[in-house]
Design a protein around this motif. Structure first.
Motif, mmCIF file in Angstrom:
data_model
loop_
_atom_site.group_PDB
_atom_site.id
_atom_site.type_symbol
_atom_site.label_atom_id
_atom_site.label_comp_id
_atom_site.label_asym_id
_atom_site.label_seq_id
_atom_site.Cartn_x
_atom_site.Cartn_y
_atom_site.Cartn_z
ATOM 1 N N HIS A 4 -8.668 -1.684 1.889
ATOM 2 C CA HIS A 4 -8.024 -1.908 3.242
ATOM 3 C C HIS A 4 -8.561 -3.299 3.468
ATOM 4 O O HIS A 4 -7.797 -4.368 4.091
ATOM 5 C CB HIS A 4 -8.096 -1.301 4.140
ATOM 6 C CG HIS A 4 -7.102 -0.183 4.842
ATOM 7 N ND1 HIS A 4 -6.045 0.331 5.249
ATOM 8 C CD2 HIS A 4 -7.388 1.252 4.163
ATOM 9 C CE1 HIS A 4 -5.201 0.987 4.982
ATOM 10 N NE2 HIS A 4 -6.197 2.097 4.358
ATOM 11 N N SER A 60 6.860 3.560 -0.014
ATOM 12 C CA SER A 60 7.017 5.514 0.596
ATOM 13 C C SER A 60 8.317 6.050 0.094
ATOM 14 O O SER A 60 9.140 4.934 -0.587
ATOM 15 C CB SER A 60 6.968 5.954 2.327
ATOM 16 O OG SER A 60 7.844 5.637 2.697
ATOM 17 N N HIS A 61 8.340 7.167 -0.298
ATOM 18 C CA HIS A 61 10.040 7.099 -0.419
ATOM 19 C C HIS A 61 10.686 6.858 0.249
ATOM 20 O O HIS A 61 12.226 7.276 0.154
ATOM 21 C CB HIS A 61 10.220 8.952 -1.173
ATOM 22 C CG HIS A 61 8.859 9.507 -2.241
ATOM 23 N ND1 HIS A 61 8.858 8.596 -3.733
ATOM 24 C CD2 HIS A 61 7.929 10.063 -2.190
ATOM 25 C CE1 HIS A 61 7.831 9.302 -4.008
ATOM 26 N NE2 HIS A 61 7.324 10.055 -3.311
ATOM 27 N N LYS A 94 4.235 2.420 -6.997
ATOM 28 C CA LYS A 94 3.436 1.211 -5.914
ATOM 29 C C LYS A 94 4.033 0.336 -8.186
ATOM 30 O O LYS A 94 4.288 -0.842 -7.816
ATOM 31 C CB LYS A 94 2.525 1.133 -5.417
ATOM 32 C CG LYS A 94 2.094 1.571 -4.365
ATOM 33 C CD LYS A 94 0.933 1.287 -3.512
ATOM 34 C CE LYS A 94 0.163 2.340 -4.243
ATOM 35 N NZ LYS A 94 0.373 4.078 -4.893
ATOM 36 N N VAL A 151 3.778 6.782 -5.560
ATOM 37 C CA VAL A 151 5.246 6.467 -5.004
ATOM 38 C C VAL A 151 5.539 5.679 -5.173
ATOM 39 O O VAL A 151 7.100 4.527 -4.949
ATOM 40 C CB VAL A 151 5.100 6.295 -3.158
ATOM 41 C CG1 VAL A 151 4.173 7.368 -2.524
ATOM 42 C CG2 VAL A 151 3.796 5.148 -2.719
ATOM 43 N N ILE A 154 4.203 -0.716 3.475
ATOM 44 C CA ILE A 154 3.599 0.456 3.101
ATOM 45 C C ILE A 154 5.190 1.062 2.220
ATOM 46 O O ILE A 154 6.224 0.567 3.247
ATOM 47 C CB ILE A 154 3.600 1.507 4.158
ATOM 48 C CG1 ILE A 154 2.208 0.584 5.290
ATOM 49 C CG2 ILE A 154 2.772 2.445 3.275
ATOM 50 C CD1 ILE A 154 1.019 0.464 4.357
ATOM 51 N N MET A 163 1.033 -0.993 -0.074
ATOM 52 C CA MET A 163 0.382 -0.185 -0.090
ATOM 53 C C MET A 163 0.945 1.165 -0.334
ATOM 54 O O MET A 163 1.970 1.222 0.027
ATOM 55 C CB MET A 163 -1.037 0.048 1.741
ATOM 56 C CG MET A 163 -2.174 -1.371 1.474
ATOM 57 S SD MET A 163 -2.893 -0.920 3.212
ATOM 58 C CE MET A 163 -3.720 -0.185 2.148
ATOM 59 N N GLY A 164 0.543 2.288 -0.431
ATOM 60 C CA GLY A 164 1.046 3.545 -0.538
ATOM 61 C C GLY A 164 0.596 4.997 -1.255
ATOM 62 O O GLY A 164 -0.643 4.680 -1.956
ATOM 63 N N GLU A 165 0.527 5.512 -0.898
ATOM 64 C CA GLU A 165 0.325 6.905 -1.534
ATOM 65 C C GLU A 165 0.212 7.029 -2.854
ATOM 66 O O GLU A 165 1.257 5.770 -2.960
ATOM 67 C CB GLU A 165 0.644 8.238 -0.400
ATOM 68 C CG GLU A 165 0.099 8.758 0.379
ATOM 69 C CD GLU A 165 1.176 9.845 0.787
ATOM 70 O OE1 GLU A 165 1.548 10.588 0.334
ATOM 71 O OE2 GLU A 165 0.731 10.067 1.795
ATOM 72 N N SER A 166 -0.060 7.676 -3.707
ATOM 73 C CA SER A 166 -0.273 7.412 -5.282
ATOM 74 C C SER A 166 0.752 8.287 -5.713
ATOM 75 O O SER A 166 1.347 9.454 -4.249
ATOM 76 C CB SER A 166 -1.602 8.435 -5.390
ATOM 77 O OG SER A 166 -2.507 7.469 -5.606
ATOM 78 N N GLU A 187 -3.454 -3.238 -8.171
ATOM 79 C CA GLU A 187 -5.466 -3.519 -7.770
ATOM 80 C C GLU A 187 -6.123 -4.111 -8.361
ATOM 81 O O GLU A 187 -7.124 -3.959 -9.620
ATOM 82 C CB GLU A 187 -5.765 -2.003 -8.896
ATOM 83 C CG GLU A 187 -4.681 -0.739 -7.838
ATOM 84 C CD GLU A 187 -5.243 -0.296 -5.661
ATOM 85 O OE1 GLU A 187 -5.939 -1.323 -5.974
ATOM 86 O OE2 GLU A 187 -4.492 0.681 -5.577
ATOM 87 N N HIS A 204 -5.270 -0.242 -3.170
ATOM 88 C CA HIS A 204 -5.163 1.048 -2.192
ATOM 89 C C HIS A 204 -6.305 0.390 -0.938
ATOM 90 O O HIS A 204 -7.275 1.630 -0.102
ATOM 91 C CB HIS A 204 -5.891 2.386 -2.712
ATOM 92 C CG HIS A 204 -5.087 2.925 -4.330
ATOM 93 N ND1 HIS A 204 -4.788 2.471 -5.055
ATOM 94 C CD2 HIS A 204 -3.735 4.243 -2.658
ATOM 95 C CE1 HIS A 204 -3.822 4.062 -5.100
ATOM 96 N NE2 HIS A 204 -2.803 4.377 -3.816
#
Length: 214
Positions: free
Chosen positions: A194, A207-208, A40, A38, A205, A33-36, A159, A192
Protein backbone atom coordinates in the motif's frame (compact mmCIF):
# COMPACT_ATOMS: atom_id res chain seq x y z
CA UNK A 1 -0.94 5.52 -25.34
CA UNK A 2 -2.06 2.09 -24.09
CA UNK A 3 -5.46 0.44 -24.54
CA UNK A 4 -6.50 -3.02 -23.36
CA UNK A 5 -9.42 -4.26 -25.44
CA UNK A 6 -11.43 -7.26 -24.20
CA UNK A 7 -8.39 -9.29 -23.05
CA UNK A 8 -8.97 -12.88 -21.97
CA UNK A 9 -6.39 -15.45 -20.89
CA UNK A 10 -6.65 -18.96 -19.47
CA UNK A 11 -4.07 -21.51 -18.32
CA UNK A 12 -4.92 -25.20 -18.11
CA UNK A 13 -8.62 -24.47 -18.19
CA UNK A 14 -8.39 -21.83 -15.44
CA UNK A 15 -9.47 -18.35 -16.51
CA UNK A 16 -7.02 -15.68 -15.35
CA UNK A 17 -8.27 -12.64 -17.29
CA UNK A 18 -11.76 -12.32 -18.73
CA UNK A 19 -12.83 -9.63 -21.23
CA UNK A 20 -10.64 -7.03 -19.53
CA UNK A 21 -10.68 -3.53 -21.02
CA UNK A 22 -8.98 -0.35 -19.84
CA UNK A 23 -7.28 2.74 -21.25
CA UNK A 24 -4.12 4.25 -19.72
CA UNK A 25 -3.37 7.92 -20.27
CA UNK A 26 0.10 9.09 -21.42
CA UNK A 27 2.37 10.08 -18.55
CA UNK A 28 0.16 8.45 -15.91
CA UNK A 29 1.69 6.41 -13.05
CA UNK A 30 -0.76 3.60 -12.22
CA UNK A 31 -0.53 1.02 -9.44
CA UNK A 32 -2.38 -2.28 -9.86
CA UNK A 33 -3.23 -4.25 -6.73
CA UNK A 34 -5.25 -7.41 -6.16
CA UNK A 35 -5.21 -10.83 -4.59
CA UNK A 36 -2.61 -13.42 -5.58
CA UNK A 37 -3.58 -15.39 -8.66
CA UNK A 38 -5.86 -12.81 -10.29
CA UNK A 39 -3.45 -12.29 -13.19
CA UNK A 40 -1.45 -9.15 -12.34
CA UNK A 41 1.87 -10.48 -13.64
CA UNK A 42 0.13 -12.13 -16.59
CA UNK A 43 -1.38 -8.77 -17.51
CA UNK A 44 2.04 -7.07 -17.49
CA UNK A 45 3.50 -9.84 -19.66
CA UNK A 46 0.66 -9.47 -22.17
CA UNK A 47 1.09 -5.68 -22.30
CA UNK A 48 4.79 -6.17 -23.00
CA UNK A 49 4.12 -8.74 -25.70
CA UNK A 50 5.92 -11.46 -23.72
CA UNK A 51 2.68 -13.45 -23.55
CA UNK A 52 -0.34 -13.49 -25.86
CA UNK A 53 -4.01 -13.24 -24.88
CA UNK A 54 -6.46 -15.94 -25.93
CA UNK A 55 -8.68 -13.16 -27.25
CA UNK A 56 -8.71 -9.37 -27.33
CA UNK A 57 -5.79 -7.10 -28.07
CA UNK A 58 -3.32 -4.59 -26.69
CA UNK A 59 -3.01 -1.30 -28.57
CA UNK A 60 0.16 0.77 -28.16
CA UNK A 61 -0.14 4.26 -29.66
CA UNK A 62 -3.16 3.00 -31.59
CA UNK A 63 -1.37 0.02 -33.14
CA UNK A 64 -2.25 -3.56 -32.11
CA UNK A 65 0.64 -5.56 -30.66
CA UNK A 66 -0.74 -8.64 -32.42
CA UNK A 67 0.03 -7.03 -35.79
CA UNK A 68 3.77 -7.02 -35.02
CA UNK A 69 6.02 -9.91 -35.94
CA UNK A 70 8.57 -11.12 -33.39
CA UNK A 71 11.32 -8.80 -34.64
CA UNK A 72 9.08 -5.72 -34.59
CA UNK A 73 7.75 -6.58 -31.12
CA UNK A 74 11.31 -6.96 -29.86
CA UNK A 75 12.28 -3.56 -31.31
CA UNK A 76 9.25 -1.95 -29.66
CA UNK A 77 10.07 -3.46 -26.26
CA UNK A 78 13.73 -2.52 -26.27
CA UNK A 79 13.20 1.05 -27.51
CA UNK A 80 9.90 2.06 -25.87
CA UNK A 81 9.47 -0.15 -22.80
CA UNK A 82 11.25 -0.84 -19.54
CA UNK A 83 10.37 -3.96 -17.55
CA UNK A 84 11.19 -4.69 -13.91
CA UNK A 85 10.72 -8.42 -13.40
CA UNK A 86 10.07 -10.10 -10.04
CA UNK A 87 12.84 -12.57 -10.88
CA UNK A 88 15.22 -9.70 -11.87
CA UNK A 89 16.64 -11.50 -14.97
CA UNK A 90 20.05 -9.96 -14.35
CA UNK A 91 22.59 -11.72 -16.59
CA UNK A 92 25.16 -13.50 -14.37
CA UNK A 93 28.06 -13.39 -16.84
CA UNK A 94 27.89 -9.60 -17.25
CA UNK A 95 29.09 -6.97 -14.78
CA UNK A 96 26.57 -4.64 -13.18
CA UNK A 97 27.57 -1.84 -15.57
CA UNK A 98 27.16 -4.15 -18.56
CA UNK A 99 23.75 -5.34 -17.33
CA UNK A 100 22.47 -1.81 -16.89
CA UNK A 101 23.99 -0.63 -20.19
CA UNK A 102 22.40 -3.44 -22.20
CA UNK A 103 19.32 -1.43 -23.34
CA UNK A 104 21.61 1.46 -24.32
CA UNK A 105 23.81 -0.88 -26.34
CA UNK A 106 20.83 -2.47 -28.11
CA UNK A 107 19.41 0.97 -28.93
CA UNK A 108 22.84 2.33 -29.93
CA UNK A 109 22.65 5.06 -27.29
CA UNK A 110 25.61 6.54 -25.36
CA UNK A 111 26.61 4.26 -22.49
CA UNK A 112 27.51 6.91 -19.88
CA UNK A 113 24.04 6.87 -18.32
CA UNK A 114 24.61 3.32 -17.04
CA UNK A 115 26.92 4.61 -14.29
CA UNK A 116 24.50 7.45 -13.52
CA UNK A 117 21.69 4.97 -12.95
CA UNK A 118 23.85 2.73 -10.77
CA UNK A 119 24.56 5.81 -8.65
CA UNK A 120 20.83 6.62 -8.56
CA UNK A 121 19.95 3.19 -7.11
CA UNK A 122 22.73 3.31 -4.52
CA UNK A 123 25.24 1.08 -6.30
CA UNK A 124 27.71 3.71 -7.44
CA UNK A 125 31.26 2.46 -7.72
CA UNK A 126 30.18 -1.16 -8.10
CA UNK A 127 29.86 -1.27 -11.87
CA UNK A 128 32.67 -3.83 -12.21
CA UNK A 129 31.06 -6.24 -9.73
CA UNK A 130 29.18 -9.34 -10.89
CA UNK A 131 25.64 -10.34 -9.89
CA UNK A 132 26.94 -13.23 -7.75
CA UNK A 133 28.43 -10.63 -5.38
CA UNK A 134 25.06 -9.00 -4.68
CA UNK A 135 22.16 -9.62 -2.33
CA UNK A 136 18.61 -10.07 -3.59
CA UNK A 137 17.75 -6.46 -2.81
CA UNK A 138 20.84 -5.22 -4.67
CA UNK A 139 19.97 -7.37 -7.70
CA UNK A 140 16.52 -5.80 -7.69
CA UNK A 141 18.11 -2.35 -7.79
CA UNK A 142 20.25 -3.38 -10.77
CA UNK A 143 17.09 -4.51 -12.56
CA UNK A 144 15.44 -1.17 -11.79
CA UNK A 145 18.44 0.79 -13.09
CA UNK A 146 18.40 -1.28 -16.30
CA UNK A 147 14.66 -0.69 -16.81
CA UNK A 148 15.06 3.09 -16.50
CA UNK A 149 18.39 3.66 -18.20
CA UNK A 150 17.07 4.22 -21.76
CA UNK A 151 14.20 6.50 -20.60
CA UNK A 152 11.37 4.23 -21.80
CA UNK A 153 8.01 5.65 -22.84
CA UNK A 154 6.29 2.92 -20.79
CA UNK A 155 7.63 1.37 -17.59
CA UNK A 156 6.18 -1.97 -16.47
CA UNK A 157 7.14 -2.86 -12.90
CA UNK A 158 6.26 -6.16 -11.22
CA UNK A 159 6.66 -5.77 -7.43
CA UNK A 160 9.65 -3.40 -7.82
CA UNK A 161 10.15 -2.99 -4.05
CA UNK A 162 9.44 -6.58 -3.01
CA UNK A 163 12.99 -7.33 -1.80
CA UNK A 164 13.83 -3.89 -0.40
CA UNK A 165 13.77 -2.54 3.12
CA UNK A 166 11.28 0.32 3.72
CA UNK A 167 13.88 3.10 3.52
CA UNK A 168 15.45 1.81 0.30
CA UNK A 169 11.99 1.13 -1.15
CA UNK A 170 10.94 4.73 -0.51
CA UNK A 171 14.04 5.99 -2.33
CA UNK A 172 13.47 3.67 -5.29
CA UNK A 173 9.81 4.71 -5.58
CA UNK A 174 10.86 8.36 -5.54
CA UNK A 175 13.34 7.57 -8.33
CA UNK A 176 10.65 5.85 -10.41
CA UNK A 177 8.40 8.89 -10.01
CA UNK A 178 11.20 11.30 -10.85
CA UNK A 179 12.41 9.43 -13.93
CA UNK A 180 8.93 8.89 -15.38
CA UNK A 181 7.94 12.52 -14.80
CA UNK A 182 11.14 13.85 -16.38
CA UNK A 183 10.61 11.79 -19.52
CA UNK A 184 6.81 12.04 -19.60
CA UNK A 185 6.62 8.24 -19.46
CA UNK A 186 3.66 6.15 -18.43
CA UNK A 187 4.17 3.56 -15.70
CA UNK A 188 2.17 0.53 -14.59
CA UNK A 189 3.30 -0.98 -11.30
CA UNK A 190 1.96 -4.23 -9.87
CA UNK A 191 2.36 -4.25 -6.10
CA UNK A 192 1.02 -5.70 -2.85
CA UNK A 193 2.46 -2.73 -0.95
CA UNK A 194 0.00 0.00 0.00
CA UNK A 195 2.96 2.32 0.65
CA UNK A 196 4.22 1.74 -2.90
CA UNK A 197 0.74 2.15 -4.40
CA UNK A 198 0.33 5.48 -2.59
CA UNK A 199 3.07 6.93 -4.86
CA UNK A 200 0.90 6.39 -7.95
CA UNK A 201 -1.45 8.85 -9.63
CA UNK A 202 -4.14 6.19 -9.65
CA UNK A 203 -4.69 2.83 -7.92
CA UNK A 204 -6.60 0.09 -9.74
CA UNK A 205 -7.78 -3.19 -8.26
CA UNK A 206 -7.60 -6.25 -10.51
CA UNK A 207 -10.11 -8.99 -9.81
CA UNK A 208 -11.81 -11.66 -11.90
CA UNK A 209 -14.41 -8.97 -12.66
CA UNK A 210 -11.81 -6.69 -14.28
CA UNK A 211 -10.02 -3.48 -13.33
CA UNK A 212 -11.69 -0.88 -11.13
CA UNK A 213 -10.61 2.20 -9.18
CA UNK A 214 -9.57 1.55 -5.58
Amino acid sequence: MLVLDQLSKSYGGRTVLSNLSHSFRPGEFVAIMGESGVGKSTLLNIIAGLDTPDSGQVLVDGAPMSALDDAAATRLRRSRMGFIFQAFHVLPHLTLRQNVALPLLLNRDPLERADQMLDAVGLGGRGADFPRQLSGGELQRVAIARALVHRPALLLADEPTGNLDPETAAGILALLRQETRLSGAGAIMVTHSHAAAAMADQILILSHSGLKLA
